[in-house]
Scaffold this motif. Structure first.
Motif, short mmCIF file in Angstrom:
data_model
loop_
_atom_site.label_atom_id
_atom_site.label_comp_id
_atom_site.label_asym_id
_atom_site.label_seq_id
_atom_site.Cartn_x
_atom_site.Cartn_y
_atom_site.Cartn_z
N THR A 42 79.89 49.00 44.05
CA THR A 42 81.14 49.18 44.78
C THR A 42 81.10 48.44 46.11
OG1 THR A 42 81.28 51.38 43.78
CG2 THR A 42 82.81 50.90 45.56
N THR A 43 79.96 48.45 46.76
CA THR A 43 79.82 47.73 48.03
C THR A 43 80.04 46.23 47.82
OG1 THR A 43 78.24 49.38 48.84
CG2 THR A 43 78.27 47.24 49.95
N VAL A 44 79.40 45.68 46.81
CA VAL A 44 79.56 44.24 46.55
C VAL A 44 81.01 43.92 46.20
CG1 VAL A 44 78.88 42.35 45.02
CG2 VAL A 44 77.15 43.94 45.87
N ASP A 45 81.65 44.77 45.39
CA ASP A 45 83.04 44.51 45.00
C ASP A 45 83.99 44.63 46.20
OD1 ASP A 45 82.24 44.09 42.41
OD2 ASP A 45 82.71 46.12 41.73
N LEU B 20 84.91 25.48 57.09
CA LEU B 20 83.80 26.31 57.57
C LEU B 20 83.96 27.76 57.11
CD1 LEU B 20 81.36 26.89 59.49
CD2 LEU B 20 83.06 27.32 61.29
N ILE B 21 85.13 28.35 57.31
CA ILE B 21 85.34 29.74 56.94
C ILE B 21 85.23 29.92 55.42
CG2 ILE B 21 87.00 31.64 56.95
CD1 ILE B 21 85.78 30.97 59.69
N THR B 22 85.77 28.97 54.66
CA THR B 22 85.67 29.05 53.20
C THR B 22 84.22 28.97 52.76
OG1 THR B 22 87.85 28.02 52.98
CG2 THR B 22 86.43 28.00 51.04
N HIS B 23 83.47 28.06 53.38
CA HIS B 23 82.04 27.93 53.05
C HIS B 23 81.28 29.21 53.36
CE1 HIS B 23 77.93 26.39 52.95
NE2 HIS B 23 77.77 26.86 54.18
N LEU B 24 81.52 29.78 54.54
CA LEU B 24 80.78 30.98 54.93
C LEU B 24 81.14 32.16 54.03
CD1 LEU B 24 81.01 30.65 58.81
CD2 LEU B 24 78.98 30.30 57.38
N ALA B 25 82.41 32.29 53.68
CA ALA B 25 82.81 33.35 52.76
C ALA B 25 82.14 33.17 51.40
CB ALA B 25 84.33 33.38 52.61
N GLY B 26 82.04 31.92 50.94
CA GLY B 26 81.35 31.65 49.68
C GLY B 26 79.88 31.97 49.76
N GLU B 27 79.23 31.67 50.88
CA GLU B 27 77.82 32.00 51.05
C GLU B 27 77.61 33.51 51.00
OE1 GLU B 27 74.79 29.53 52.20
OE2 GLU B 27 76.04 29.22 50.43
N ALA B 28 78.45 34.25 51.74
CA ALA B 28 78.31 35.70 51.77
C ALA B 28 78.48 36.28 50.37
CB ALA B 28 79.32 36.31 52.73
N ARG B 29 79.49 35.79 49.64
CA ARG B 29 79.70 36.29 48.28
C ARG B 29 78.50 35.96 47.39
NH1 ARG B 29 83.51 37.93 44.83
NH2 ARG B 29 85.25 37.77 46.28
N ALA B 30 77.98 34.76 47.49
CA ALA B 30 76.84 34.36 46.66
C ALA B 30 75.62 35.24 46.95
CB ALA B 30 76.51 32.89 46.89
N TRP B 31 75.39 35.53 48.23
CA TRP B 31 74.25 36.38 48.59
C TRP B 31 74.43 37.79 48.02
CZ3 TRP B 31 74.16 34.77 54.47
CH2 TRP B 31 73.70 33.46 54.56
N ALA C 32 73.94 37.70 44.24
CA ALA C 32 72.53 37.52 43.91
C ALA C 32 71.76 38.83 44.15
CB ALA C 32 71.93 36.39 44.74
N ALA C 33 72.10 39.52 45.22
CA ALA C 33 71.43 40.79 45.51
C ALA C 33 71.72 41.82 44.42
CB ALA C 33 71.89 41.31 46.87
N ARG C 34 72.97 41.84 43.96
CA ARG C 34 73.31 42.79 42.90
C ARG C 34 72.48 42.50 41.64
NH1 ARG C 34 79.31 44.44 41.54
NH2 ARG C 34 79.71 42.22 41.80
N ARG C 35 72.38 41.23 41.27
CA ARG C 35 71.60 40.88 40.07
C ARG C 35 70.14 41.27 40.24
NH1 ARG C 35 74.80 36.21 40.50
NH2 ARG C 35 73.09 35.08 41.49
N ALA C 36 69.61 41.10 41.45
CA ALA C 36 68.18 41.38 41.67
C ALA C 36 67.88 42.87 41.75
CB ALA C 36 67.72 40.70 42.96
N LEU C 37 68.82 43.64 42.30
CA LEU C 37 68.55 45.04 42.58
C LEU C 37 69.10 46.01 41.55
CD1 LEU C 37 69.30 45.10 46.42
CD2 LEU C 37 67.06 45.13 45.34
N ARG C 38 70.13 45.58 40.80
CA ARG C 38 70.89 46.51 39.97
C ARG C 38 69.99 47.30 39.01
NH1 ARG C 38 73.32 49.69 37.49
NH2 ARG C 38 75.55 49.79 37.00
N SER C 39 69.09 46.62 38.35
CA SER C 39 68.29 47.29 37.32
C SER C 39 67.19 48.17 37.90
CB SER C 39 67.66 46.26 36.38
OG SER C 39 66.77 45.42 37.09
N THR C 40 66.92 48.05 39.21
CA THR C 40 65.84 48.84 39.81
C THR C 40 66.32 50.19 40.32
OG1 THR C 40 66.13 48.08 42.10
CG2 THR C 40 64.87 46.66 40.62
N LEU C 41 67.64 50.38 40.40
CA LEU C 41 68.18 51.56 41.06
C LEU C 41 68.57 52.64 40.06
CD1 LEU C 41 70.54 49.86 43.67
CD2 LEU C 41 68.23 50.72 44.05
N PRO C 42 68.41 53.90 40.43
CA PRO C 42 69.02 54.98 39.63
C PRO C 42 70.54 54.80 39.60
CG PRO C 42 67.44 55.85 41.22
CD PRO C 42 67.64 54.41 41.57
#
Length: 599
Positions: free
Chosen positions: A259-262, A226-237, A240-250
């Protein structure tokens, strides 16, 4: 005469001490978040400490005091009521509330949004847990979306708008959810100490784990999975957010995002490696690993802020002084730039089509439809659709400026919209007020005009609409008419009533009422006729929108919901308009379309 918000004297010392106490609390209880706040411009950091400390304190009142659950809930309600009173008075005897009050007034933060987030924390009082991922997400959004949105607002005040676009909003949502799930795994030992399990029941059942297993700290193979799965979900989210948002930001905010994602990814790795200890004690990332991430990011962020922001913004760890008119309340931001800034380019570098000025419509009206349905289709609360719609409008206004449009009218809230739930209406007005206070569009050559009735509207919405109307009254570029509490039939009825009163007073002859005389009694008679009316989201009706002014408007309908629109949609609508035959009852269309008189 002008004044500045620079602090001095005993009050300054008290406020500075309050910020320092917030900083100490955040550094002690949330070292990762504190390290990320140090990546922000120095003048922004105190507001970050104040906001985070307020939310952390509210959460602690519910979770970690020795009183009964009912007493803890009463404590939070009393603290929240005291905060609202402090925000109204401008001072406080509580250091956390004093710092937050100063930050709200100094930066023009969205008071309703902040209090709404605290109310969402309050809803945990007496709650046993959450059943489904959907319920979990609603809790995550309600408690956490305010935090990054307020940071965006502050960065815009500093001179760096963060153009989060419609289509990227699901990425932003995933970012918030990834942070929330990581934080939940990190806080699991403390929650279990209090007998709380905030993980959705549906995921516990999927792995055959019970709340009692977790509270008893049973490190079974099922719990490990359970903990491994949840950690994997959080990392995937988060990824995915970094890929979606990275190019839109200054570049500066992008460094903070990376840095937050890392950092949060490193925490997830540490939680998985800790095994059963993750249920019993807080897990920290080793200092050397944390520094490998933070060291280069701090250096890059410092350089970027110095190159991109005004010197006073990066000079010291305190809010920068801001010039404010003497008659402006201290909390009220002054967003109007003089001289106005040029239009902000599209992030992809696209340029408007080349259309002769004589062929452009003079006045475009838009029914911005589909916000709520767009959000529901993505599994988001309806108010997230309205937030996304506000972002879309920002870009469309920039496109209107680029192409040289003179008048743009948008249907923001109709008299029929009062039929929606009180909660949705309240959130819609909070978003509207925040957008008006944000002032990004009003940094450009935009004259804002309010079309509608004040009857029933919140006083703060009426106040900010009128204030921004007054502040932009000398602008000569785009006139942006915002229809708030507007109904077309009501407008016609008011004109008829005005004519009737004039007739009874002997001021006009009823037998000589013409179209021109009737139009002069309309509440917004100076508005030019609409040339092009555009409605999104596939509906083929005009919905009581500008019936007098749009009597000869070309109608243009598109299927995409408003949150998926940007300035290119406006340009396509205008291009389509240029191919229409504008005869207006004549047998042939004029070679060059006639222009309306300027206001």
């Amino acid at each position: 005469m002008r004044r500045t918000t620079a602090r001095s004297g005993p009050k300054a010392s008290a406020v500075d001490a309050a910020y320092e106490e917030c900083r100490s609390l955040v550094r002690r209880t949330r070292p990762t978040e504190h390290a990320l706040m140090d990546l922000m411009p120095p003048s922004v950091r105190p507001a970050c400490w104040a906001m985070y400390a307020a939310f952390a304190h509210a959460d602690d009142l519910l979770d970690f005091s020795d009183e009964t659950p009912q007493e803890r809930g009463n404590q939070l309600r009393e603290w929240r009521a005291a905060l609202e009173a402090d925000l109204a008075s401008g001072t406080s005897d509580d250091p956390i509330r004093l710092a937050l009050t100063d930050a709200v007034r100094r930066w023009g933060l969205d008071l309703g949004d902040l209090l709404g987030a605290l109310d969402a924390v309050q809803q945990d009082d007496g709650r046993e847990g959450v059943a489904t991922w959907q319920e979990w997400r609603e809790r995550a959004h309600a408690q956490n979306v305010s935090w990054p949105e307020q940071l965006m607002r502050i960065l815009a005040r500093c001179g760096m708008p963060v153009p989060v676009r419609l289509r990227d909003l699901p990425g932003f949502t995933r970012f918030v959810e990834g942070l929330f799930l990581t934080d939940m795994l990190r806080d699991l030992p403390e929650d279990l100490d209090g007998g709380h399990v905030w993980l959705p029941t549906e995921v516990l059942e999927r792995f055959d784990v019970t709340p009692a297993d977790l509270i008893a700290r049973r490190w079974t193979p099922a719990v490990r999975e359970l903990i491994t799965h949840l950690a994997g979900e959080a990392r995937a989210w988060l990824d995915a957010a970094r890929r979606a948002l990275r190019s839109t930001l200054p570049l500066g905010p992008a460094i903070v995002l990376d840095t937050t994602v890392d950092l949060f990814g490193a925490e997830l790795d540490a939680i998985v490696r800790a095994g059963g200890d993750a249920l019993s004690r807080p897990v920290r990332v080793p200092r050397h690993k944390q520094w490998r991430i933070l060291g280069p990011s701090r250096a890059r962020a410092a350089v970027v802020w110095r190159l991109t922001l005004p010197p006073e913004t990066v000079a010291a760890d305190k809010p920068s002084a801001v010039d404010i008119p003497e008659d402006t309340p201290e909390w009220q931001p002054v967003p109007v730039a003089d001289p106005p800034l040029p239009p902000r380019p599209h992030r992809d570098g696209v340029r408007p089509p080349e259309i002769a000025a004589a062929l452009l419509p003079h006045h475009v009206a838009i029914v911005m439809d589909g916000n709520g349905r767009w959000a529901t289709a993505l599994g988001l609360p309806r108010d997230e659709g309205h937030r996304a719609g506000a972002v879309a409008l920002r870009d469309v206004v920039q496109g209107a400026l680029e192409i040289g449009l003179q008048h743009l009218t948008v249907y923001a809230f109709s008299t029929e919209n009062w039929k929606r739930s009180p909660d949705e209406v309240a959130k819609l007005f909070a978003i509207m007020r925040a957008e008006l206070l944000d002032g990004e569009l009003l940094q450009h050559d935009v004259r804002l005009r309010w079309v509608g009735s004040p009857d029933g509207l919140p006083e703060d919405v009426v106040e900010v609409l009128r204030r921004q109307e007054h502040a932009t009254r000398h602008r000569t570029g785009l006139t942006l008419n915002v229809c708030v509490n507007y109904g077309g039939r009501a407008e016609l009825a008011r004109a008829g009533a005005s004519l009737a009163r004039a007739s009874l007073a002997g001021e006009i002859d009823p037998g000589r009422v013409s179209e021109q005389l009737f139009a002069s009694h309309l509440p917004h008679h100076a508005m030019p006729d609409v040339d092009l009316m555009w409605r999104t989201s596939g509906e083929l009706r005009v919905s009581n929108f500008l019936p007098w002014h749009a009597h000869y408007a070309e109608l243009y309908f598109t299927d995409e919901p408003w949150p998926e629109v940007d300035r290119r949609g406006l340009w396509e609508a205008i291009e389509a308009y240029t191919h229409r035959k504008r005869r207006k009852g004549a047998s042939t269309a004029p070679v060059v379309q006639a222009r309306h008189d300027e206001l």
